[in-house]
Write a protein that holds these residues in place. Structure first.
Motif, PDB file in Angstrom:
ATOM      1  N   TRP A  96       0.847  -1.182   0.000  1.00 46.81           N
ATOM      2  CA  TRP A  96       0.000   0.000   0.000  1.00 46.81           C
ATOM      3  C   TRP A  96       0.885   1.236   0.000  1.00 46.81           C
ATOM      4  O   TRP A  96       2.078   1.158   0.311  1.00 46.81           O
ATOM      5  N   THR A  97       0.290   2.362  -0.341  1.00 47.33           N
ATOM      6  CA  THR A  97       1.028   3.629  -0.351  1.00 47.33           C
ATOM      7  C   THR A  97       0.718   4.404   0.920  1.00 47.33           C
ATOM      8  O   THR A  97      -0.451   4.585   1.275  1.00 47.33           O
ATOM      9  N   TYR A  98       1.762   4.860   1.585  1.00 45.62           N
ATOM     10  CA  TYR A  98       1.589   5.641   2.813  1.00 45.62           C
ATOM     11  C   TYR A  98       2.243   7.004   2.618  1.00 45.62           C
ATOM     12  O   TYR A  98       3.408   7.104   2.228  1.00 45.62           O
ATOM     13  N   MET A  99       1.472   8.071   2.887  1.00 45.94           N
ATOM     14  CA  MET A  99       2.015   9.416   2.823  1.00 45.94           C
ATOM     15  C   MET A  99       2.464   9.840   4.208  1.00 45.94           C
ATOM     16  O   MET A  99       1.681   9.846   5.162  1.00 45.94           O
ATOM     17  N   ARG A 100       3.734  10.192   4.323  1.00 45.84           N
ATOM     18  CA  ARG A 100       4.278  10.619   5.602  1.00 45.84           C
ATOM     19  C   ARG A 100       3.881  12.068   5.890  1.00 45.84           C
ATOM     20  O   ARG A 100       3.319  12.756   5.041  1.00 45.84           O
ATOM     21  N   ARG A 101       4.205  12.525   7.086  1.00 46.33           N
ATOM     22  CA  ARG A 101       3.807  13.885   7.480  1.00 46.33           C
ATOM     23  C   ARG A 101       4.445  14.941   6.588  1.00 46.33           C
ATOM     24  O   ARG A 101       3.894  16.022   6.403  1.00 46.33           O
ATOM     25  N   ASP A 102       5.644  14.652   6.060  1.00 46.43           N
ATOM     26  CA  ASP A 102       6.316  15.647   5.228  1.00 46.43           C
ATOM     27  C   ASP A 102       5.781  15.667   3.800  1.00 46.43           C
ATOM     28  O   ASP A 102       6.279  16.417   2.961  1.00 46.43           O
ATOM     29  N   GLY A 103       4.776  14.833   3.497  1.00 41.40           N
ATOM     30  CA  GLY A 103       4.162  14.814   2.178  1.00 41.40           C
ATOM     31  C   GLY A 103       4.751  13.797   1.236  1.00 41.40           C
ATOM     32  O   GLY A 103       4.194  13.573   0.147  1.00 41.40           O
ATOM     33  N   SER A 104       5.858  13.156   1.594  1.00 39.67           N
ATOM     34  CA  SER A 104       6.463  12.145   0.719  1.00 39.67           C
ATOM     35  C   SER A 104       5.675  10.846   0.810  1.00 39.67           C
ATOM     36  O   SER A 104       5.148  10.486   1.861  1.00 39.67           O
ATOM     37  N   CYS A 105       5.557  10.147  -0.316  1.00 39.53           N
ATOM     38  CA  CYS A 105       4.808   8.892  -0.372  1.00 39.53           C
ATOM     39  C   CYS A 105       5.777   7.710  -0.463  1.00 39.53           C
ATOM     40  O   CYS A 105       6.789   7.779  -1.168  1.00 39.53           O
ATOM     41  N   HIS A 106       5.460   6.642   0.242  1.00 37.15           N
ATOM     42  CA  HIS A 106       6.317   5.467   0.275  1.00 37.15           C
ATOM     43  C   HIS A 106       5.487   4.215   0.045  1.00 37.15           C
ATOM     44  O   HIS A 106       4.363   4.104   0.529  1.00 37.15           O
ATOM     45  N   ILE A 107       6.060   3.279  -0.703  1.00 39.53           N
ATOM     46  CA  ILE A 107       5.414   1.989  -0.904  1.00 39.53           C
ATOM     47  C   ILE A 107       5.762   1.106   0.281  1.00 39.53           C
ATOM     48  O   ILE A 107       6.934   0.869   0.576  1.00 39.53           O
ATOM     49  N   MET A 108       4.742   0.653   1.011  1.00 38.15           N
ATOM     50  CA  MET A 108       4.931  -0.192   2.182  1.00 38.15           C
ATOM     51  C   MET A 108       4.418  -1.586   1.845  1.00 38.15           C
ATOM     52  O   MET A 108       3.587  -1.759   0.949  1.00 38.15           O
TER      53      MET A 108
END
Length: 476
Positions: A405-417
């Protein structure tokens, strides 16, 4: 499984550029879980729309073009709380990979900076210890699978067990603090709770018919035997003089199957026991011991001369129940005092259920206990098991989730988890890599005591008991 969500307060966070943002403190089942910003929840809502459709989701608060005033922040907090409470009260949302993955990633971002391998101690109740090498980011399902691999339990039987967090007090008594959920890291949760605790394995069902299936496998039989042995020794299963002597003989002979089968006939076998608390039945302020199991909630009142009276409330006769939090700090039990401010604000929780005392006579019964949420979760799982049995549906797994799934961190960057609940170590599975960036750990300020006004609701006031609908005259 339904969950009790709340967002009791907010905190000020700093973006990497130095500007301020509002963080919303999310509690799950009364325990502080993570801090997220509005934008992260908005992205989650968009992902859930794609999975379930716009019309099937609760209302999500709209965006604002201008910076929010303090009053608008409070209004948004309330609306976000109602939104996430509605998600938590619907089993289909709680089984969603997007929601579970979001909650797992948000806990990791809130509390833990770097992923690393650690040795985690897992116990079979309070004595038998298993050392497991896990990642600090491993979810509950994966930690459980690794622990049970250590004792060579066949894969088919993993679903019958769960991880629990317990506290052993100075007298050796066990207090069950919570059941671990698959959208959390047991390592992180245990580190956040600033008291001495143990992670233990207990069975994850109520119906004794599953015992028969587990006893066909020697490893599963041993796990079940060790739990039963512990429950008898601690008085969770009540055995008088002659039954105790019989059990002791079976124990000396290592007759594990016979030991379990005899214990099954005793009072409170398979029940989960809770710390002493207060109930308004039969009289207000009555001190009671509570146990849940065998399709019932039982209260015991210890009177003069240690004579105990028992009241039994069948779950099929509970029309509904609710959890509320009050600001009464006069009765803080061991569990609530066991948490630091971040994990368990000073509040007194109440479990209230509407019970069919007799035909046409419904009465509210209230239990005041900091373990009220755990009691509610036990009631819900009892009802779920009853409905599965009624509908002829086979038992499913314990709520693990796999995938990316895709998770957006607080700084706005998106990461594939990704999360794979299998028995491979991270190094053995090339797909089981969680992509992350090193960054500064966000500081979490001490949460304020705003929890006192929180009531765990989902737009409606109560958790309806679907098993109540099938009640007949024979049940009265």
């Amino acid at each position: 499984m339904k969950m009790h969500f709340s967002i009791p307060d907010t905190q000020d966070l700093k973006e990497c550029k130095g500007s301020g943002i509002v963080g919303y403190n999310v509690h799950i089942n009364g325990i502080y879980h993570c801090t997220v910003r509005y934008k992260q929840l908005h992205i989650l809502n968009e992902q859930l729309k794609g999975e379930f459709g716009h019309d099937n989701l609760p209302v999500f608060p709209s965006k604002k073009l201008l910076p929010l005033s303090s009053g608008q922040v409070e209004e948004r907090r309330t609306l976000l709380e109602k939104y996430i409470q509605a998600l938590g009260q619907d089993a289909k949302f709680m089984s969603s990979m997007h929601l579970c993955g979001f909650l797992l990633a948000a806990q990791q971002e809130t509390f833990c900076n770097n992923e690393k391998e650690v040795n985690l101690d897992i116990f079979i109740m309070a004595s038998n210890q298993i050392k497991v090498k896990v990642s600090t980011f491993d979810s509950t399902g994966k930690v459980l699978a690794k622990a049970l691999r250590q004792v060579n339990l066949p894969l088919d039987y993993i679903q019958y067990f769960s991880l629990y967090l317990i506290k052993v007090d100075n007298s050796g008594d066990i207090i069950v603090l919570r059941k671990f959920l698959n959208f959390e890291s047991p390592y992180i949760t245990q580190q956040v709770i600033r008291i001495a605790t143990r992670i233990v394995i207990r069975k994850n069902y109520w119906d004794m018919k599953f015992d028969k299936e587990l006893m066909t496998d020697p490893i599963a039989l041993n796990l079940l035997y060790l739990q039963t042995l512990s429950d008898v020794e601690r008085g969770w299963i009540i055995a008088m003089r002659e039954p105790k002597m019989r059990l002791e003989k079976l124990k000396l002979k290592l007759a594990k199957k016979e030991y379990i089968e005899f214990a099954q006939k005793l009072k409170y076998y398979g029940f989960l026991q809770f710390s002493q608390c207060y109930c308004d039945y039969p009289h207000p302020g009555t001190k009671v011991s509570v146990a849940v199991g065998d399709e019932e909630l039982s209260i015991r009142i210890v009177g003069p001369g240690n004579l105990a009276k028992e009241g039994v409330f069948k779950v099929t006769r509970m029309r509904c129940w609710r959890i509320t939090a009050t600001n009464d700090k006069r009765d803080i039990t061991q569990e609530s005092s066991a948490y630091s401010n971040n994990e368990q604000p000073n509040s007194n929780l109440e479990l209230s259920f509407e019970y069919l005392m007799s035909k046409d006579n419904l009465r509210w019964i209230t239990i005041s206990s900091s373990q009220a949420i755990l009691m509610s979760i036990c009631l819900q799982s009892l009802v779920d098991e009853l409905l599965l049995k009624k509908n002829g549906i086979k038992r499913q797994d314990n709520g693990t989730f796999n995938g990316k799934w895709t998770y957006m961190r607080r700084d706005g960057s998106c990461h594939i988890m990704c999360n794979h609940t299998n028995l491979l170590d991270s190094s053995d599975d090339p797909d089981n890599v969680i992509e992350r960036r090193n960054e500064e750990l966000f500081s979490i300020k001490t949460l304020q005591d705003k929890f006192s006004s929180v009531s765990f609701k989902n737009g409606r006031e109560f958790v309806e008991n679907q098993a109540f609908e099938g009640i007949s005259n024979d049940d009265l």
